[in-house]
Design a protein around this motif. Sequence first.
Motif, PDB file in Angstrom:
ATOM      1  N   PRO A  48      -0.809   7.507 -12.943  1.00  0.00           N
ATOM      2  CA  PRO A  48      -1.067   8.653 -12.001  1.00  0.00           C
ATOM      3  C   PRO A  48      -2.337   9.421 -12.441  1.00  0.00           C
ATOM      4  O   PRO A  48      -3.452   9.416 -11.599  1.00  0.00           O
ATOM      5  N   ASP A  49      -2.694  10.099 -13.343  1.00  0.00           N
ATOM      6  CA  ASP A  49      -3.489  10.771 -13.785  1.00  0.00           C
ATOM      7  C   ASP A  49      -4.808   9.977 -14.349  1.00  0.00           C
ATOM      8  O   ASP A  49      -5.861  10.369 -12.980  1.00  0.00           O
ATOM      9  N   LEU A  57     -13.344   9.821  -8.479  1.00  0.00           N
ATOM     10  CA  LEU A  57     -14.776   9.743  -9.453  1.00  0.00           C
ATOM     11  C   LEU A  57     -15.391   8.672  -8.809  1.00  0.00           C
ATOM     12  O   LEU A  57     -16.951   8.614  -8.732  1.00  0.00           O
ATOM     13  N   GLY A  58     -15.005   7.360  -8.630  1.00  0.00           N
ATOM     14  CA  GLY A  58     -14.917   6.195  -8.470  1.00  0.00           C
ATOM     15  C   GLY A  58     -15.796   6.421  -7.179  1.00  0.00           C
ATOM     16  O   GLY A  58     -15.397   4.748  -6.358  1.00  0.00           O
ATOM     17  N   GLY A  59     -15.271   6.834  -6.111  1.00  0.00           N
ATOM     18  CA  GLY A  59     -15.069   7.203  -3.934  1.00  0.00           C
ATOM     19  C   GLY A  59     -13.903   6.244  -3.869  1.00  0.00           C
ATOM     20  O   GLY A  59     -14.386   6.031  -2.479  1.00  0.00           O
ATOM     21  N   GLY A  60     -12.880   6.089  -5.018  1.00  0.00           N
ATOM     22  CA  GLY A  60     -11.513   5.774  -3.968  1.00  0.00           C
ATOM     23  C   GLY A  60     -10.791   6.645  -3.301  1.00  0.00           C
ATOM     24  O   GLY A  60      -9.597   6.004  -2.845  1.00  0.00           O
ATOM     25  N   ILE A  61     -10.519   7.395  -3.391  1.00  0.00           N
ATOM     26  CA  ILE A  61      -9.637   8.744  -3.442  1.00  0.00           C
ATOM     27  C   ILE A  61      -9.184   8.529  -1.791  1.00  0.00           C
ATOM     28  O   ILE A  61      -9.466   8.544  -1.146  1.00  0.00           O
ATOM     29  N   GLY A  68      -4.328   8.485  -4.496  1.00  0.00           N
ATOM     30  CA  GLY A  68      -3.768   7.671  -4.391  1.00  0.00           C
ATOM     31  C   GLY A  68      -5.068   7.065  -3.455  1.00  0.00           C
ATOM     32  O   GLY A  68      -5.644   7.359  -3.373  1.00  0.00           O
ATOM     33  N   ARG A  69      -4.860   5.867  -2.744  1.00  0.00           N
ATOM     34  CA  ARG A  69      -6.338   5.497  -2.443  1.00  0.00           C
ATOM     35  C   ARG A  69      -6.650   6.112  -0.742  1.00  0.00           C
ATOM     36  O   ARG A  69      -5.233   6.278   0.043  1.00  0.00           O
ATOM     37  N   ALA A  70      -7.444   5.850  -0.506  1.00  0.00           N
ATOM     38  CA  ALA A  70      -8.043   6.003   0.760  1.00  0.00           C
ATOM     39  C   ALA A  70      -7.605   4.214   2.095  1.00  0.00           C
ATOM     40  O   ALA A  70      -7.453   3.687   0.553  1.00  0.00           O
ATOM     41  N   ASP A  71      -7.860   4.791   3.197  1.00  0.00           N
ATOM     42  CA  ASP A  71      -7.211   3.905   3.871  1.00  0.00           C
ATOM     43  C   ASP A  71      -6.182   2.463   3.174  1.00  0.00           C
ATOM     44  O   ASP A  71      -6.356   0.974   3.528  1.00  0.00           O
ATOM     45  N   GLU A  72      -4.995   3.338   2.640  1.00  0.00           N
ATOM     46  CA  GLU A  72      -4.074   2.735   1.923  1.00  0.00           C
ATOM     47  C   GLU A  72      -2.834   1.994   3.003  1.00  0.00           C
ATOM     48  O   GLU A  72      -3.091   2.571   4.221  1.00  0.00           O
ATOM     49  N   THR A  73      -2.438   1.132   3.089  1.00  0.00           N
ATOM     50  CA  THR A  73      -1.428   0.529   4.168  1.00  0.00           C
ATOM     51  C   THR A  73      -0.488   0.786   2.963  1.00  0.00           C
ATOM     52  O   THR A  73      -0.172  -0.272   1.596  1.00  0.00           O
ATOM     53  N   LEU A  92       3.294   4.214  -3.772  1.00  0.00           N
ATOM     54  CA  LEU A  92       2.917   3.373  -4.284  1.00  0.00           C
ATOM     55  C   LEU A  92       1.969   1.783  -2.884  1.00  0.00           C
ATOM     56  O   LEU A  92       3.158   1.984  -2.574  1.00  0.00           O
ATOM     57  N   GLY A  93       0.805   2.805  -2.610  1.00  0.00           N
ATOM     58  CA  GLY A  93       0.379   2.087  -1.724  1.00  0.00           C
ATOM     59  C   GLY A  93      -0.396   0.450  -2.537  1.00  0.00           C
ATOM     60  O   GLY A  93      -0.123  -0.107  -3.181  1.00  0.00           O
ATOM     61  N   ASP A  94      -0.672  -0.519  -1.018  1.00  0.00           N
ATOM     62  CA  ASP A  94      -0.680  -1.823  -1.077  1.00  0.00           C
ATOM     63  C   ASP A  94      -2.106  -1.679  -2.496  1.00  0.00           C
ATOM     64  O   ASP A  94      -1.800  -2.641  -3.268  1.00  0.00           O
TER      65      ASP A  94
END
Length: 319
Positions: A48-49, A57-61, A68-73, A92-94
Amino acid sequence: MRIVALAGGIGGARFLRGLRELTGPQDEITVIGNTGDDIHLFGLKVCPDLDTVMYTLGGGIHEEQGWGRADETWSVKEELKAYGVGPEWFGLGDRDFATHIVRTQMLGAGYPLSAVTEALCDRWQPGVRLLPMTDDRVETHVKITDESGPRVVHFQEYWVKLHAAVAAEAIVPVGAETAKPAPGVLEAIAAADVILLPPSNPVVSIGTILAVPGIRQAVSDAAAPVVGLSPIIGGAPVRGMADKVLAAVGVEATAEAVALHYGSGLLDGWLVDTADAEAVAAVEAAGISCRAIPLLMTDVPATAEMARAALELAEQVRS
Ligand code: GDP
Ligand code: CA
């Protein structure tokens, strides 16, 4: 400038985003990430960390959530639930699942976690070199007593499932005592111009990294100044339940007590929030240079300003 930062999840990642904003391509940031929060779920290795740092930092948060991820399902989670397969309490998202599948597959093929992390970062381009503290398995466990009596639970069960609602009696980084620092960790610390401790959890994030034999010694032996930022403001964690794990190691949840917990053997400089300005004198009396500045990471510019103050304090203690 070669900057080394020891980082947990959300607090560390947000600070690093400000630091990266402030620095340029000529600077080199090495992040030593906590892996004591790692957990094996559904046959997958979840870090997780490391992922929070990588996604942030990669723009996916997921910005509001912080992890977790943005726009998660959540289809996989729903399907697992339909099979009655848990745990349900860990989100845990997809999209996130894909990261853990790639990681687990590479580990199974024999790559060490450090190499796997580098491969995952090839996609995310976090703009820092992200190293796990160790390639060895370390998992933080927490000793509690509840209605089922005294027992030991995984840190994630304590934090996410139990919301740290019962007292933590002891924090045990299982496996730490025989773990070795990952390749590059000690070298980066020794070669650093400045070492930063972001406002990460002092016990279960930074404390766990320092528990890997060799790392604490390398940080205190390093020629570079070591400057930390308080995760505690006005006697409480800004976010989360750090007070619960501080209590387990007998440390008060104050900016001053956390500085003294790290100690002058480790820290050269410490930043507290302006709300804790009265702590400055006591921290300085303990042999740690201390300043009070706003420490709320409300946005990237405010966070970059915190990073600037940390580098400035490092310069002051150096001379
Ligand atoms: P975790 O692994 O996701 O728990 O994240 P970290 O260990 O990196 O950071 C958690 C710590 O960050 C908590 O103890 C919070 O008090 C601290 N924190 C979160 N947001 C802020 C902020 O805006 N300012 C400061 N000073 N600390 C913060
Ligand atoms: Ca964490």
